[in-house]
Design an enzyme around this catalytic site. Structure first.
Site, PDB file in Angstrom:
ATOM      1  N   LYS A  11     -33.606  47.485  40.707  1.00 16.68           N
ATOM      2  CA  LYS A  11     -34.671  46.510  40.965  1.00 16.68           C
ATOM      3  C   LYS A  11     -35.150  46.556  42.414  1.00 16.68           C
ATOM      4  CE  LYS A  11     -34.112  42.988  37.379  1.00 16.68           C
ATOM      5  NZ  LYS A  11     -33.882  41.557  37.121  1.00 16.68           N
TER       6      LYS A  11
ATOM      7  N   LYS B 145     -38.734  51.754  25.885  1.00 19.50           N
ATOM      8  CA  LYS B 145     -38.600  50.461  25.230  1.00 19.50           C
ATOM      9  C   LYS B 145     -39.805  49.585  25.547  1.00 19.50           C
ATOM     10  CE  LYS B 145     -36.277  47.227  28.241  1.00 19.50           C
ATOM     11  NZ  LYS B 145     -35.475  46.030  28.212  1.00 19.50           N
TER      12      LYS B 145
ATOM     13  N   LYS C  99     -42.430  44.185  29.394  1.00 19.15           N
ATOM     14  CA  LYS C  99     -43.592  43.636  30.087  1.00 19.15           C
ATOM     15  C   LYS C  99     -43.973  44.500  31.281  1.00 19.15           C
ATOM     16  CE  LYS C  99     -40.708  40.588  32.830  1.00 19.15           C
ATOM     17  NZ  LYS C  99     -39.448  40.554  32.070  1.00 19.15           N
TER      18      LYS C  99
HETATM   19  P1  ADP Z   1     -38.406  43.061  29.825  1.00 20.05           P
HETATM   20  O1  ADP Z   1     -37.668  44.337  29.481  1.00 20.05           O
HETATM   21  O2  ADP Z   1     -39.761  43.004  29.228  1.00 20.05           O
HETATM   22  O3  ADP Z   1     -38.368  42.786  31.314  1.00 20.05           O
HETATM   23  P2  ADP Z   1     -36.337  41.105  29.661  1.00 20.05           P
HETATM   24  O4  ADP Z   1     -35.437  42.018  30.394  1.00 20.05           O
HETATM   25  O5  ADP Z   1     -36.795  39.857  30.329  1.00 20.05           O
HETATM   26  O6  ADP Z   1     -37.611  41.904  29.128  1.00 20.05           O
HETATM   27  O7  ADP Z   1     -35.667  40.782  28.268  1.00 20.05           O
HETATM   28  C1  ADP Z   1     -35.162  39.540  27.855  1.00 20.05           C
HETATM   29  C2  ADP Z   1     -34.353  39.749  26.603  1.00 20.05           C
HETATM   30  O8  ADP Z   1     -35.106  40.478  25.609  1.00 20.05           O
HETATM   31  C3  ADP Z   1     -33.105  40.582  26.839  1.00 20.05           C
HETATM   32  O9  ADP Z   1     -32.033  39.971  26.151  1.00 20.05           O
HETATM   33  C4  ADP Z   1     -33.393  41.937  26.264  1.00 20.05           C
HETATM   34  O10 ADP Z   1     -32.258  42.547  25.747  1.00 20.05           O
HETATM   35  C5  ADP Z   1     -34.413  41.633  25.164  1.00 20.05           C
HETATM   36  N1  ADP Z   1     -35.365  42.740  25.081  1.00 20.05           N
HETATM   37  C6  ADP Z   1     -36.278  43.077  26.016  1.00 20.05           C
HETATM   38  N2  ADP Z   1     -37.006  44.133  25.637  1.00 20.05           N
HETATM   39  C7  ADP Z   1     -36.538  44.505  24.407  1.00 20.05           C
HETATM   40  C8  ADP Z   1     -36.884  45.540  23.477  1.00 20.05           C
HETATM   41  N3  ADP Z   1     -37.866  46.390  23.741  1.00 20.05           N
HETATM   42  N4  ADP Z   1     -36.200  45.607  22.317  1.00 20.05           N
HETATM   43  C9  ADP Z   1     -35.202  44.734  22.047  1.00 20.05           C
HETATM   44  N5  ADP Z   1     -34.832  43.746  22.870  1.00 20.05           N
HETATM   45  C10 ADP Z   1     -35.476  43.618  24.044  1.00 20.05           C
HETATM   46 NA    NA Z   2     -35.540  44.036  31.735  1.00 24.67          NA
END
Ligand code: ADP
Ligand code: NA
Length: 328
Positions: A114, A195, A198
């Site tokens: 990060k 994956k 956002k």
């Molecule tokens: P991002 O990857 O968009 O920043 P976050 O890290 O805030 O999302 O994710 C919050 C929750 O959503 C976590 O528990 C994460 O495991 C789940 N999550 C995020 N993206 C995915 C995905 N593409 N498929 C399955 N679960 C996801």
């Molecule tokens: Na993330």
């Protein structure tokens, strides 16, 4: 005997959750409400460890809570609250920070990832895993649902709890990872090797829960597939189609085998068209419900205040105990 206590948090770092957040996390949260004693937290204090806009953050915290309610969290069956409304998180974080070795904290790989992406790296981003440990230990949490990316942080939490108990006497419950029923990672619709996220996708790759139904349909119909025309589940060779099949089975409760049979010889057009309707039909009402919840400001305030009170009731006891042990 009591149900296992579960703690899980989600950051209010976007204007809407996306399909991956729902299928990979929130859907399990909803399911765990009855089998566990669950606390779900919109972790706004974690969100300020990177650049943020105060007005946007405040609104995002409310939208996040509203979406969690719209997706099925029930304040009667779980504790839903916003982190900054419970000051004990920061209080415990300070104590745990004073028990964490600098080298130990420096080994956290997510910080390295990060901070490399930030123009300005804060100490808060560095100590983020310590605040996360406080989130968990404050509630005598038995189980923490964690994805791969949070595993190292949970390990630190466990180490801190075990060490604190050893040094000062039994204080914290040592949490275990909660093994969530395997849900496929939802992939980006434009770049199905990545994956859905956002941050890592273009405007069409990420399906937001608050997208307009027509926008959702467009994104599904425009999803990258491959040059064949066969609806077949093969994540290695056909990542785009397989991702769409995963989304289909997750939302409609069918299986990839049934989908293969149903769309044999019919090409991608029909398949995508039907999936677009499944997506719009299941997620459309959630967006509407979120807007209704946000429109009733007083009721949302009431729910979050009540959630924070329920959380604090537990948190103050842990703080009292910890303060005594540490010599305050
Ligand atoms: P991002 O990857 O968009 O920043 P976050 O890290 O805030 O999302 O994710 C919050 C929750 O959503 C976590 O528990 C994460 O495991 C789940 N999550 C995020 N993206 C995915 C995905 N593409 N498929 C399955 N679960 C996801
Ligand atoms: Na993330």
């Amino acid at each position: 005997d009591r149900k296992p206590r579960v703690f899980s948090g989600i950051q209010p770092t976007s204007d809407s959750f996306h399909l991956g957040n729902y299928l990979g996390a929130v859907r399990q949260w909803v399911a765990m409400q009855d089998t566990t004693d669950a606390l779900y937290c919109v972790v706004d204090q974690h969100a300020i460890t990177v650049d943020h806009d105060p007005k946007v953050l405040h609104q995002r915290s409310r939208v996040s809570a509203a979406q969690l309610l719209a997706l099925g969290l029930d304040p009667e069956r779980c504790t839903l609250f916003v982190q900054s409304q419970v000051p004990e998180h920061a209080m415990l974080s300070w104590i745990l920070g004073s028990e964490t070795g600098f080298g130990e904290a420096s080994r956290m790989t997510q910080f390295k990832d990060k901070s490399a992406k930030q123009e300005r790296t804060t100490v808060g981003l560095f100590t983020y895993p310590i605040l996360m440990a406080a989130d968990i230990l404050l509630y005598r949490t038995d189980q923490v649902p964690v994805g791969e990316d949070q595993r190292q942080h949970l390990e630190l939490t466990r180490d801190l709890a075990i060490r604190f108990n050893g040094t000062y006497g039994e204080t914290f419950t040592v949490p275990e990872p909660y093994i969530v029923k395997e849900t496929a990672t939802i992939k980006d619709l434009s770049e199905p090797e990545k994956k859905m996220s956002k941050s890592s996708s273009g405007p069409r790759g990420c399906l937001y829960l608050l997208d307009e139904p027509n926008q959702m349909r467009k994104k599904i119909k425009g999803a990258v597939t491959d040059s064949e025309a066969e609806v077949r589940f093969d994540p290695e060779r056909k990542p785009g189609v397989s991702n769409l099949m995963n989304i289909y089975t997750a939302l409609a409760g069918t299986t990839t085998e049934k989908l293969e049979a149903e769309y044999a010889g019919r090409g991608y057009g029909d398949f995508k068209g039907d999936l677009a309707e499944v997506v719009a039909d299941t997620l459309g009402p959630i967006a509407l419900r979120t807007k209704e919840i946000l429109a009733d400001k007083a009721e949302l305030d009431r729910i979050l205040t009540l959630g924070a009170e329920k959380a604090r009731h537990l948190a103050v006891r842990t703080i009292a105990k910890t303060y005594k042990k540490i010599g305050f």
